[in-house]
Design a protein around this motif. Structure first.
Motif, PDB file in Angstrom:
ATOM      1  N   ASP A  69       0.869  -1.184   0.000  1.00  0.00           N
ATOM      2  CA  ASP A  69       0.000   0.000   0.000  1.00  0.00           C
ATOM      3  C   ASP A  69       0.904   1.230   0.000  1.00  0.00           C
ATOM      4  O   ASP A  69       1.650   1.487   0.957  1.00  0.00           O
ATOM      5  N   LEU A  70       0.833   1.996  -1.083  1.00  0.00           N
ATOM      6  CA  LEU A  70       1.737   3.126  -1.310  1.00  0.00           C
ATOM      7  C   LEU A  70       1.004   4.455  -1.196  1.00  0.00           C
ATOM      8  O   LEU A  70      -0.193   4.542  -1.518  1.00  0.00           O
ATOM      9  N   SER A  71       1.736   5.470  -0.757  1.00  0.00           N
ATOM     10  CA  SER A  71       1.154   6.820  -0.716  1.00  0.00           C
ATOM     11  C   SER A  71       2.250   7.867  -0.942  1.00  0.00           C
ATOM     12  O   SER A  71       3.383   7.705  -0.481  1.00  0.00           O
ATOM     13  N   GLY A  82      -3.264  17.093  -1.526  1.00  0.00           N
ATOM     14  CA  GLY A  82      -3.764  15.842  -0.955  1.00  0.00           C
ATOM     15  C   GLY A  82      -2.730  14.738  -1.072  1.00  0.00           C
ATOM     16  O   GLY A  82      -1.516  14.994  -1.106  1.00  0.00           O
ATOM     17  N   THR A  83      -3.218  13.490  -1.204  1.00  0.00           N
ATOM     18  CA  THR A  83      -2.326  12.326  -1.209  1.00  0.00           C
ATOM     19  C   THR A  83      -2.686  11.405  -2.366  1.00  0.00           C
ATOM     20  O   THR A  83      -3.868  11.104  -2.601  1.00  0.00           O
ATOM     21  N   VAL A  84      -1.644  10.939  -3.058  1.00  0.00           N
ATOM     22  CA  VAL A  84      -1.839   9.949  -4.118  1.00  0.00           C
ATOM     23  C   VAL A  84      -1.577   8.558  -3.535  1.00  0.00           C
ATOM     24  O   VAL A  84      -0.547   8.328  -2.885  1.00  0.00           O
ATOM     25  N   THR A  85      -2.510   7.659  -3.753  1.00  0.00           N
ATOM     26  CA  THR A  85      -2.358   6.299  -3.222  1.00  0.00           C
ATOM     27  C   THR A  85      -2.477   5.274  -4.349  1.00  0.00           C
ATOM     28  O   THR A  85      -3.137   5.510  -5.372  1.00  0.00           O
ATOM     29  N   ALA A  86      -1.830   4.154  -4.108  1.00  0.00           N
ATOM     30  CA  ALA A  86      -1.910   3.023  -5.045  1.00  0.00           C
ATOM     31  C   ALA A  86      -1.590   1.743  -4.267  1.00  0.00           C
ATOM     32  O   ALA A  86      -0.910   1.778  -3.228  1.00  0.00           O
ATOM     33  N   THR A  87      -2.075   0.637  -4.785  1.00  0.00           N
ATOM     34  CA  THR A  87      -1.828  -0.658  -4.141  1.00  0.00           C
ATOM     35  C   THR A  87      -1.364  -1.659  -5.181  1.00  0.00           C
ATOM     36  O   THR A  87      -1.983  -1.797  -6.247  1.00  0.00           O
ATOM     37  N   LEU A  88      -0.273  -2.334  -4.866  1.00  0.00           N
ATOM     38  CA  LEU A  88       0.212  -3.442  -5.684  1.00  0.00           C
ATOM     39  C   LEU A  88      -0.049  -4.730  -4.916  1.00  0.00           C
ATOM     40  O   LEU A  88       0.277  -4.825  -3.729  1.00  0.00           O
ATOM     41  N   SER A  89      -0.613  -5.742  -5.571  1.00  0.00           N
ATOM     42  CA  SER A  89      -0.892  -7.004  -4.875  1.00  0.00           C
ATOM     43  C   SER A  89      -0.817  -8.175  -5.847  1.00  0.00           C
ATOM     44  O   SER A  89      -0.956  -8.011  -7.069  1.00  0.00           O
ATOM     45  N   GLY A  90      -0.603  -9.333  -5.275  1.00  0.00           N
ATOM     46  CA  GLY A  90      -0.547 -10.549  -6.085  1.00  0.00           C
ATOM     47  C   GLY A  90       0.425 -11.555  -5.510  1.00  0.00           C
ATOM     48  O   GLY A  90       1.052 -11.322  -4.466  1.00  0.00           O
ATOM     49  N   ARG A  91       0.526 -12.682  -6.180  1.00  0.00           N
ATOM     50  CA  ARG A  91       1.482 -13.694  -5.763  1.00  0.00           C
ATOM     51  C   ARG A  91       2.881 -13.272  -6.187  1.00  0.00           C
ATOM     52  O   ARG A  91       3.043 -12.499  -7.141  1.00  0.00           O
ATOM     53  N   ALA A  92       3.868 -13.783  -5.502  1.00  0.00           N
ATOM     54  CA  ALA A  92       5.245 -13.432  -5.838  1.00  0.00           C
ATOM     55  C   ALA A  92       5.545 -13.787  -7.291  1.00  0.00           C
ATOM     56  O   ALA A  92       6.199 -13.011  -8.005  1.00  0.00           O
ATOM     57  N   ILE A  93       5.038 -14.940  -7.720  1.00  0.00           N
ATOM     58  CA  ILE A  93       5.301 -15.356  -9.096  1.00  0.00           C
ATOM     59  C   ILE A  93       4.564 -14.457 -10.088  1.00  0.00           C
ATOM     60  O   ILE A  93       4.976 -14.329 -11.239  1.00  0.00           O
ATOM     61  N   ASP A  94       3.480 -13.804  -9.648  1.00  0.00           N
ATOM     62  CA  ASP A  94       2.790 -12.859 -10.529  1.00  0.00           C
ATOM     63  C   ASP A  94       3.649 -11.614 -10.751  1.00  0.00           C
ATOM     64  O   ASP A  94       3.700 -11.061 -11.858  1.00  0.00           O
ATOM     65  N   SER A 147      -3.951  -1.301  -8.151  1.00  0.00           N
ATOM     66  CA  SER A 147      -5.149  -0.502  -7.880  1.00  0.00           C
ATOM     67  C   SER A 147      -4.716   0.955  -7.711  1.00  0.00           C
ATOM     68  O   SER A 147      -3.891   1.267  -6.848  1.00  0.00           O
ATOM     69  N   GLY A 148      -5.276   1.868  -8.519  1.00  0.00           N
ATOM     70  CA  GLY A 148      -4.856   3.268  -8.477  1.00  0.00           C
ATOM     71  C   GLY A 148      -3.964   3.576  -9.667  1.00  0.00           C
ATOM     72  O   GLY A 148      -3.907   2.793 -10.635  1.00  0.00           O
ATOM     73  N   PRO A 149      -3.277   4.686  -9.631  1.00  0.00           N
ATOM     74  CA  PRO A 149      -3.233   5.646  -8.506  1.00  0.00           C
ATOM     75  C   PRO A 149      -4.454   6.567  -8.460  1.00  0.00           C
ATOM     76  O   PRO A 149      -5.087   6.814  -9.480  1.00  0.00           O
ATOM     77  N   VAL A 150      -4.741   7.057  -7.262  1.00  0.00           N
ATOM     78  CA  VAL A 150      -5.888   7.941  -7.045  1.00  0.00           C
ATOM     79  C   VAL A 150      -5.419   9.100  -6.173  1.00  0.00           C
ATOM     80  O   VAL A 150      -4.684   8.912  -5.196  1.00  0.00           O
ATOM     81  N   LEU A 151      -5.847  10.315  -6.534  1.00  0.00           N
ATOM     82  CA  LEU A 151      -5.548  11.505  -5.736  1.00  0.00           C
ATOM     83  C   LEU A 151      -6.742  11.809  -4.839  1.00  0.00           C
ATOM     84  O   LEU A 151      -7.852  12.044  -5.313  1.00  0.00           O
TER      85      LEU A 151
END
Length: 569
Positions: free
Chosen positions: A399-401, A408-420, A429-433
């Protein structure tokens, strides 16, 4: 025990004597010289077999005997006594005077049954744990027929096939071979390679019937004597040190757990998680600066990240503790208990074995060793798959910001399996301000809040993942894969070692324990008769000898019929 005797009346004795005379007369009509040896068949009485059907219903002509015993034998050379409910049931008919032990249940005039309670074996210090009440049946008829049955049999002396099939029949239970080895010369050495050695037998029964009359009238012994055995199952279980060492290696997660701890940090934040956050956060900050342009880039602050790496290798333990079967042999390995179990009856190939079926011959133990090798390989393969599955299931969430001063703040999320991540197929997911309530832009930049928000939203996700992918590959996948490879190599070596050791360890089995089904002493290779069962024709459902009988010699469901003679002998 004082026998019960049933005596024929004087009138019945007269009838019996007349019957003998009638029988002798019949013999004379077919050309046999009427001597006191007239009941002995010879080549000249070929047609007399046809006469036997009527002659062999005449009472008072034969002295017959039969014996049945659920459990006979000895422990460390000490015979199992008749106390504690293990006494044999013997029927004796002296051409009309019938004798049975006291306490039996009569089944008509010349047959009786008795039962052996399940606790009788332990009361007699026999290393056996049967379940249910086992039956003993004996019949002796003065017409020349003697019958005996033991085990899962009916009141009429027949094998209770229905009860055996539906599982309601009493079972023989376990024979604690290792317990029998204790304290016997040579027992400690024999048990050195194989521990917890145990035989477990399901429902079993043996019956024998001898028709001495038809035999005397010319029938062959194979026609006059019928012996039948049914043994539902015989399992051998043990813990071979070679197998135990292999299973311990399969369950060993020391190397992998150390690698996982380094990657995930346990309850703390690991250096790997910090590195992923730093890399991903830096990519996000760079992408935001590029998106808003030079006039706002100075307002972009320092990124922050919350990263969690989750890796669960408990499936390896589950795989190592499962029960696996050999691909082509009736052998099972229990990874949890480290027990090796062999279905010996499946090796015999039938529940109605041939006479003197040896369940633990050299050929059998060779087949068992091959089965253990196959089952060991199957378990190692299962563990190997579990490692791969666990690695594939290792997940990452970042979860990044990135703050933008005054906006304001820009956020984004990276997720998945290590092999992905390594494959470039992680989820972004994102980024969103998210704007501050009093957000405002500096004058003269030529943008409004809506435009800035749109610029942030338009950042390509590929700009957020490059550095994170590299860190995941080098600091998550590589160390975990390395640990798995190292463990696989060690387990492969352990498997090879186990396979080379197990054959030698199992080779001692025939020297330690012998298991014979449908034992018949008068049939090659002529095993030793069961003691205390008379000198007639014997059949025993299961015979177990430990150290050649020195440690244990038990006959389970033993029966004997004969020798039967005429009143002229």
């Amino acid at each position: 025990m004082r026998p019960q005797r049933v005596r024929r009346s004087a009138r019945r004795r007269t009838i019996g004597a007349l019957a003998v005379a009638a029988a002798l007369t019949t013999v004379v009509t077919v050309g046999v010289r009427p001597t006191t040896a007239a009941w002995v068949a010879s080549a000249s009485v070929g047609q007399s077999v046809g006469v036997a059907s009527s002659t062999c219903t005449t009472p008072g002509v034969y002295r017959t005997t039969s014996t049945s015993r659920f459990l006979a034998g000895s422990v460390a050379g000490v015979p199992l006594g008749a106390s504690a409910g293990l006494a044999a049931l013997t029927a004796s008919n002296d051409a009309g005077t019938i004798a049975f032990p006291t306490g039996v249940t009569m089944q008509g005039r010349d047959a009786a049954t008795s039962t052996v309670p399940s606790g009788a074996a332990s009361a007699a210090a026999a290393p056996l744990s049967p379940t249910g009440a086992h039956a003993q049946y004996a019949a002796a008829r003065s017409t020349g027929i003697s019958s005996a049955a033991a085990g899962a049999v009916t009141a009429g002396g027949a094998i209770d096939g229905a009860a055996i099939t539906n599982g309601t029949a009493p079972t023989v239970g376990g024979v604690a071979v290792s317990s029998a080895l204790a304290g016997v010369t040579g027992g400690t050495a024999a048990a050195g390679q194989l521990s917890q050695l145990r035989l477990t037998t399901g429902a079993a029964a043996a019956t024998a019937t001898l028709n001495e009359c038809v035999r005397r009238w010319g029938a062959s012994l194979s026609s006059a004597l019928t012996r039948t055995v049914e043994v539902r199952s015989v399992d051998l279980s043990t813990r071979a040190s070679a197998v135990s060492d292999l299973l311990a290696a399969a369950a060993d997660r020391t190397t992998i757990d150390a690698a996982v701890s380094g990657v995930t940090g346990g309850s703390a934040t690991s250096s790997t998680e910090t590195a992923i956050g730093t890399a991903a956060g830096g990519d996000l900050a760079t992408a935001v600066r590029n998106a808003v342009g030079a006039l706002l880039s100075a307002s972009v602050g320092t990124p922050s990240a919350t990263v969690t790496v989750t890796s669960d290798f408990s499936g390896v333990t589950t795989a190592a503790q499962q029960t696996v079967a050999a691909p082509s042999a009736p052998v099972r390995l229990n990874g949890a208990t480290k027990d090796l179990t062999v279905d010996l009856s499946a090796i015999a190939g039938t529940t109605s074995p041939a006479p003197n079926t040896d369940l633990l011959s050299a050929a059998t133990t060779s087949a068992i060793a091959a089965g253990v090798s196959g089952a060991s390989g199957a378990l190692v393969d299962a563990v190997d798959r579990a490692w791969s599955t666990s690695l594939d299931g290792t997940t990452i969430r970042a979860d990044l910001s990135v703050p933008i001063a005054g906006l304001g703040t820009v956020t984004a999320t990276l997720s998945g399996r290590a092999i992905d991540f390594v494959a470039g197929t992680e989820t972004v997911s994102g980024p969103v301000l998210t704007l501050l309530p009093n957000a405002s832009l500096p004058l003269g930049i030529g943008l409004d809040l809506t435009a800035v928000t749109a610029l942030i939203r338009a950042i390509p996700t590929t700009q957020l993942t490059g550095s994170a992918r590299s860190v995941v590959g080098t600091q998550v996948v590589t160390p975990l894969t390395g640990a798995i490879t190292s463990t696989r190599t060690a387990l492969g070596a352990a498997l090879m070692t186990a396979r080379s050791r197990i054959a030698g360890q199992l080779a001692v089995l025939p020297d330690v324990v012998a298991v014979t089904l449908n034992e018949q002493p008068d049939v090659a290779p002529f095993p030793t008769p069961v003691a205390g069962m008379g000198t007639g024709y014997q059949v025993t459902a299961v015979r177990v000898k430990v150290l050649g009988g020195r440690a244990l010699d038990v006959a389970i469901d033993a029966t004997s019929v004969g020798p039967d003679t005429t009143i002229n002998e």
